[in-house]
Structure formats: C-alpha cells, structure tokens
Design a protein around this motif. Sequence first.
Motif, PDB file in Angstrom:
ATOM      1  N   ARG A  72       0.814  -1.223   0.000  1.00 60.27           N
ATOM      2  CA  ARG A  72       0.000   0.000   0.000  1.00 60.27           C
ATOM      3  C   ARG A  72       0.847   1.272   0.000  1.00 60.27           C
ATOM      4  O   ARG A  72       0.453   2.285   0.565  1.00 60.27           O
ATOM      5  N   LEU A  73       2.014   1.176  -0.646  1.00 63.48           N
ATOM      6  CA  LEU A  73       2.806   2.389  -0.845  1.00 63.48           C
ATOM      7  C   LEU A  73       2.093   3.297  -1.831  1.00 63.48           C
ATOM      8  O   LEU A  73       2.231   4.512  -1.800  1.00 63.48           O
ATOM      9  N   ASP A  74       1.338   2.674  -2.735  1.00 67.94           N
ATOM     10  CA  ASP A  74       0.396   3.389  -3.592  1.00 67.94           C
ATOM     11  C   ASP A  74      -0.998   2.868  -3.276  1.00 67.94           C
ATOM     12  O   ASP A  74      -1.155   1.742  -2.808  1.00 67.94           O
ATOM     13  N   GLU A  75      -1.997   3.681  -3.564  1.00 65.36           N
ATOM     14  CA  GLU A  75      -3.375   3.298  -3.264  1.00 65.36           C
ATOM     15  C   GLU A  75      -4.005   2.630  -4.491  1.00 65.36           C
ATOM     16  O   GLU A  75      -3.929   3.163  -5.586  1.00 65.36           O
ATOM     17  N   PRO A  76      -4.606   1.440  -4.298  1.00 69.92           N
ATOM     18  CA  PRO A  76      -5.312   0.829  -5.432  1.00 69.92           C
ATOM     19  C   PRO A  76      -6.486   1.711  -5.831  1.00 69.92           C
ATOM     20  O   PRO A  76      -7.105   2.336  -4.976  1.00 69.92           O
ATOM     21  N   THR A  77      -6.769   1.767  -7.130  1.00 68.00           N
ATOM     22  CA  THR A  77      -7.982   2.457  -7.556  1.00 68.00           C
ATOM     23  C   THR A  77      -9.103   1.450  -7.780  1.00 68.00           C
ATOM     24  O   THR A  77     -10.236   1.827  -8.040  1.00 68.00           O
ATOM     25  N   GLY A  78      -8.744   0.163  -7.694  1.00 67.96           N
ATOM     26  CA  GLY A  78      -9.754  -0.882  -7.765  1.00 67.96           C
ATOM     27  C   GLY A  78      -9.238  -2.133  -7.079  1.00 67.96           C
ATOM     28  O   GLY A  78      -8.034  -2.375  -7.044  1.00 67.96           O
TER      29      GLY A  78
ATOM     30  N   HIS B 248      -0.126  18.157   2.377  1.00 63.16           N
ATOM     31  CA  HIS B 248      -0.425  18.182   0.946  1.00 63.16           C
ATOM     32  C   HIS B 248       0.296  17.040   0.220  1.00 63.16           C
ATOM     33  O   HIS B 248      -0.200  16.505  -0.770  1.00 63.16           O
ATOM     34  N   ALA B 249       1.476  16.669   0.722  1.00 59.04           N
ATOM     35  CA  ALA B 249       2.328  15.712   0.004  1.00 59.04           C
ATOM     36  C   ALA B 249       2.009  14.264   0.354  1.00 59.04           C
ATOM     37  O   ALA B 249       2.351  13.356  -0.393  1.00 59.04           O
ATOM     38  N   PHE B 250       1.382  14.036   1.513  1.00 55.34           N
ATOM     39  CA  PHE B 250       1.131  12.663   1.952  1.00 55.34           C
ATOM     40  C   PHE B 250      -0.364  12.420   2.118  1.00 55.34           C
ATOM     41  O   PHE B 250      -1.110  13.321   2.472  1.00 55.34           O
ATOM     42  N   SER B 251      -0.765  11.177   1.874  1.00 52.47           N
ATOM     43  CA  SER B 251      -2.162  10.821   2.073  1.00 52.47           C
ATOM     44  C   SER B 251      -2.378  10.352   3.507  1.00 52.47           C
ATOM     45  O   SER B 251      -1.410  10.126   4.241  1.00 52.47           O
ATOM     46  N   GLU B 254      -0.514   7.298   4.781  1.00 49.58           N
ATOM     47  CA  GLU B 254       0.953   7.408   4.826  1.00 49.58           C
ATOM     48  C   GLU B 254       1.585   7.038   3.490  1.00 49.58           C
ATOM     49  O   GLU B 254       2.530   6.254   3.415  1.00 49.58           O
ATOM     50  N   GLN B 255       1.043   7.609   2.416  1.00 46.32           N
ATOM     51  CA  GLN B 255       1.637   7.417   1.100  1.00 46.32           C
ATOM     52  C   GLN B 255       2.158   8.753   0.600  1.00 46.32           C
ATOM     53  O   GLN B 255       1.510   9.785   0.815  1.00 46.32           O
ATOM     54  N   LEU B 256       3.316   8.721  -0.038  1.00 48.23           N
ATOM     55  CA  LEU B 256       3.812   9.936  -0.679  1.00 48.23           C
ATOM     56  C   LEU B 256       3.040  10.104  -1.977  1.00 48.23           C
ATOM     57  O   LEU B 256       3.315   9.432  -2.965  1.00 48.23           O
ATOM     58  N   THR B 257       2.046  10.973  -1.966  1.00 48.37           N
ATOM     59  CA  THR B 257       1.191  11.102  -3.146  1.00 48.37           C
ATOM     60  C   THR B 257       1.651  12.235  -4.050  1.00 48.37           C
ATOM     61  O   THR B 257       1.119  12.406  -5.137  1.00 48.37           O
ATOM     62  N   LEU B 258       2.627  12.995  -3.591  1.00 51.76           N
ATOM     63  CA  LEU B 258       3.114  14.126  -4.378  1.00 51.76           C
ATOM     64  C   LEU B 258       3.873  13.635  -5.604  1.00 51.76           C
ATOM     65  O   LEU B 258       4.838  12.888  -5.497  1.00 51.76           O
ATOM     66  N   ARG B 259       3.404  14.022  -6.775  1.00 57.81           N
ATOM     67  CA  ARG B 259       4.132  13.710  -8.008  1.00 57.81           C
ATOM     68  C   ARG B 259       4.422  15.030  -8.688  1.00 57.81           C
ATOM     69  O   ARG B 259       3.510  15.729  -9.101  1.00 57.81           O
ATOM     70  N   MET B 260       5.707  15.357  -8.802  1.00 60.14           N
ATOM     71  CA  MET B 260       6.079  16.659  -9.356  1.00 60.14           C
ATOM     72  C   MET B 260       5.764  16.721 -10.849  1.00 60.14           C
ATOM     73  O   MET B 260       5.912  15.747 -11.568  1.00 60.14           O
ATOM     74  N   LYS B 261       5.398  17.903 -11.264  1.00 61.09           N
ATOM     75  CA  LYS B 261       5.249  18.145 -12.699  1.00 61.09           C
ATOM     76  C   LYS B 261       6.604  18.597 -13.235  1.00 61.09           C
ATOM     77  O   LYS B 261       7.422  19.143 -12.499  1.00 61.09           O
ATOM     78  N   ALA B 262       6.811  18.389 -14.520  1.00 64.97           N
ATOM     79  CA  ALA B 262       8.104  18.765 -15.120  1.00 64.97           C
ATOM     80  C   ALA B 262       8.301  20.272 -15.082  1.00 64.97           C
ATOM     81  O   ALA B 262       7.346  21.020 -15.078  1.00 64.97           O
TER      82      ALA B 262
END
Lengths: 249, 262
Positions: A72-78, B248-251, B254-262
């Motif tokens: 769960r380092l990434d969240e499943p979308t399904g 803002h960067a984490f869900s 506890e996931q790093l959800t921040l993805r930088m734009k170019a």
Amino acid sequence: MTDNSRTGGGIHAGSASYAGRATVIETRKLSRTVQGKLLVDDISLEVKQGEIVAVVGPSGAGKSSFLRLINRLDEPTGGTVYLDGLDYRQLAPRELRRRVGMVMQSAYLFPGTVAENLCFGPRQHGEDLPVQEIDRLLEQTGLEGFAQREVLHLSGGEAQRVSLARTLANKPEVLLLDEPTSALDERAEREIEALLMRVLRDHHLTALMVTHDTAQAERIADRAILIEAGRLILNGSVQEVLNAEPVHH
Amino acid sequence: MLNQFITDPMVLRAAQAAGAAILALMVAYLARRADINMQREAIVSLVRGISQIVIVGLLLTIVLGRARWLSAFVLLAMTLAGAAIAARRTKQIPGILQVTMRSIVLGAGLVIGIMVGLEVIDRSPATLIPVGSMIIANAMNTTALALDRFRAEVEAHTGQIEAGLALGAASTVVVAPYLKAAVQAGMIPSVNNLRSLGIVWIPGVMAGMVLAGTDPIEAAIYQFVVVAMLFATAGTTALLCTLFVRSHAFSAAEQLTLRMKA
Ligand SMILES: Nc1ncnc2c1ncn2[C@@H]1O[C@H](COP(=O)(O)OP(=O)(O)OP(=O)(O)O)[C@@H](O)[C@H]1O
Ligand SMILES: [Mg+2]
C-alpha cells in the motif's frame, strides 16, 4: 538460527506442494489507474505461506507498480489485498508495512551508521532493537563487524545487504523484492541472491520477487507470474512462464 | 547633477527613474556579452516594476486618509497576489496555491493582527498599508523559498522517504529532516537581515523616516520593530507552510502522493 529439518523441503518444490498451505497474500482484482493510464489492471493472485513467486515481464509492464500496491505504498484504484485473510484496508498502513517488508532496487539507506539503519524500523513501533539482535542480523547478512560503519562508505553490495537486514529487523511475514540485485555486478548479485535464498528459508518468509534475470528466477522461485501492460498474463511454474516470455537479456 | 537642469519635482523623479533604468539595462547588456541572456526579462521587469509601483502610489493617494476598511481590503488583495506569485515559483507541485494561500493569509495575518492589536502598528492606512505590505512580501518570499527547498529535497530523497514509509514509519517522521531544511531555507534572508541590520543595511523604513526628517534614533528603533516583525513573520510562515505542504504531500494512508510536474 538455521534449522535444517525445516529447510529440507527444498526451494525448488513445485507450486503443487504449497496446495495445503494457508494463503498469506491474496490480491483481488487489484488495479491502479494514474491519469487515465492503467498501470495495474485487475490482477488476482494468491500466494501461499512460504512460497516464493517470481514476477517477470517487460520493462514498463507494471511489476513495480503491482508490488507497491501490495504494501500500500500506492493506493489501489480498484480491488484490494488480503493479508492472512484480512482486507488490508482494515489494517493501519504502518502495521501492514511492518508485516509486509520491501527491498528495492537501490538500498536508499538513511545517513548514519549501519546499526542506526537497522534500528529504524523497530523504533517506529516503539521497540528498541537489542544489540544481540543487531549482531544476529548482521551475521545473517554477511556484515559481521559493520554495526558502527557509516553507510556512506559502503559498496553497492554491502549497502543492499544493509537494506535487507534493515527490512528483516521488522520481522516481516512477507517480503516484496523489486529487482534487489539488478543494480549490482555479477559477483555481488550472486552473493546477495544466495543470501536471500537462505534468509527466505530461515525466516519461512513468503515472497514476491521482481526479476529481469530468468536464470535467477529459476534458481529462487517456486512459481512465476508474467505481467504485461499491467495485466497478469500467465501464472504457473517458472519453466512455463519463462518459456512464454520473450527473452529480455 | 540632474537637479541642476530640472526644477519640476515630478519631472526630476522621472529623470531619476530613467537614470536607474538605464543602469539596469546596461547591466543586462553586459550580462548578454557574458552569454547570460536577461535583456528581455530585464526590460519586461523594469516596465512592470515601474507601472506596478506607480499604480500603487496612485492607490495610496486615494486610500490614505480614508476609511480603515479600505486598508484591510488593500492588504487582503496584496495577500492573494503574494500567494499567487509564491505558487508560481513552486509550480512543479500540483495544487500548491492552496498551500501558499493558507500560509501567507495565516502567517502574515497573524503577525499583522497581533501587532495592530498591541498598537505596535498604527491603524492609520498611511502606516498599516506600507508596513503590512512588507510583512506580506516577507511571508511570500519565505513561503516561496521554503517550498522550493521542500520540493528539491523531496525530489532528491524520494527513495529514502519511501524506504522509510515501507519500514512502517509515519510520514511525519520520514519527512522531518527535509521540513527542517525547508524552514531554515525560508528564514535565511530574514535571519541575515536581522544580523546585518545597521551594519551593511539601513533598511527602507529608517531611510525613509530619516529622509523625511524624523529623529534618527526614533527611526532606528522603529526600524528594529519592523525587522523583528519581519523575522516573526518569516518564522511563522515557514512553519505553517511546511506543515501545510506536508499534509499536501502525503495521504492519510501514509503514502507519498506528491508527483512533481516537469
Ligand atoms: N506515478 C506514475 N504516474 C504515471 N505513470 C506511472 C507512474 N508510475 C509508473 N508509471 C508508468 O507505469 C508503467 C509501469 O511502471 P512500472 O515501474 O511498474 O514498470 P516495471 O514493470 O516495474 O518496469 P521496469 O522493469 O522497467 O522496472 C510505466 O509505463 C511507467 O512509466
Ligand atoms: Mg520496476
């Protein structure tokens, strides 16, 4: 720690010998879409206690993306993942990740000493790693006497050993290995591989291991799956899957 | 030299502005010879700069001496503009505007509110607007610097951050060293200003007051008040914006959800 009576079964046992075992990891219709792109597409897979599954497929197929969903380092979308029969969304993510350890292609050690790196995981759960335990992990990973070494000065192979020891310090039940040897030269690769096989057996770990190296898959895994374009294409014996997969080397 | 030829004060100021602009353009020209192309940007910035500041001057003549709510309105507009400018400097982080907005509104608002409440800042628009604008500008610069540092650190250490998360660490733990670096980076100018105050830097407020004939000691003390307020603003804003950017960067998982734009 090595218990020969338990390792007698051999690691080349075919998937059939795991039929009676409990399912540790089960992905059910696991998917992840990012910006309209399906990275992982509806993958359902069961992995039994102690089983070692090789994950193969072309570059960009979604192997890493699949592994990152399992802890769960990434969240499943399904879909979702069951750990010991429990939907993992019912577990605290931090507890899930203690139980499902991950070793990546690069070691990504924290600045400081080897011992500090080993203590990191247990400390996150309020535990102090006893000195004997540090020594035991170091011995097991071929790093005797490395406890006080600065990680900055380690070779690639040594760093990867520390990374493995650091993950094992959490006493995980499952290991996710994402090309753990692909950044190393051939000698270090074979050393780490042998080490991994020993560790997986000694700890009775269940493992999924992404590898580009077909020979390595044959040496380590009980079973293999082939992923292409995010989809699970084939799930069977290592031989079967490797025969179906176009050779990448 | 200029004042020997020009007597009308407005014309004199315009001539002075032209002199300063010519100097700036000469620097841009020299830079171009060293293969650093900034002529175009220099011209655009100079034109923009003079238009903006003259318009503000006009606004001030309208606002000064009028109702107090007008100055609150002016400060609010400045805050929003500051948030937009700070967000543009960290545009690699998607949705960063809400972070800069909250940081600057809260950081600058808190300091201005407390200082006005304690009557350190006079409520008259003639004081509130210029001093408030300095505080807002400082909050803006602090936010931009801190967020840019945060972005660079996260980009450089994504592996370590995710390795930490994968070991069961909380996002607050894995990101702590980078937040610290970001807070420090945001505060560097304000710390330097406080250190160099008077030694290599006689700031605008004091210069203006002395030029306008105020007793230099009085001007100096008020200048210290302003610089101390700016320092407080920087500290508050840097802390706030790093807290905001962290969530803002984490869900929540506890996931790093921040993805930088170019
Ligand atoms: N956050 C993301 N956003 C968008 N696309 C992504 C993201 N992460 C990965 N991808 C894309 O998803 C696809 C699968 O990537 P992934 O890393 O899982 O492949 P892989 O099978 O591990 O490849 P390799 O063998 O090269 O490591 C790639 O096309 C990649 O560019
Ligand atoms: Mg990969």
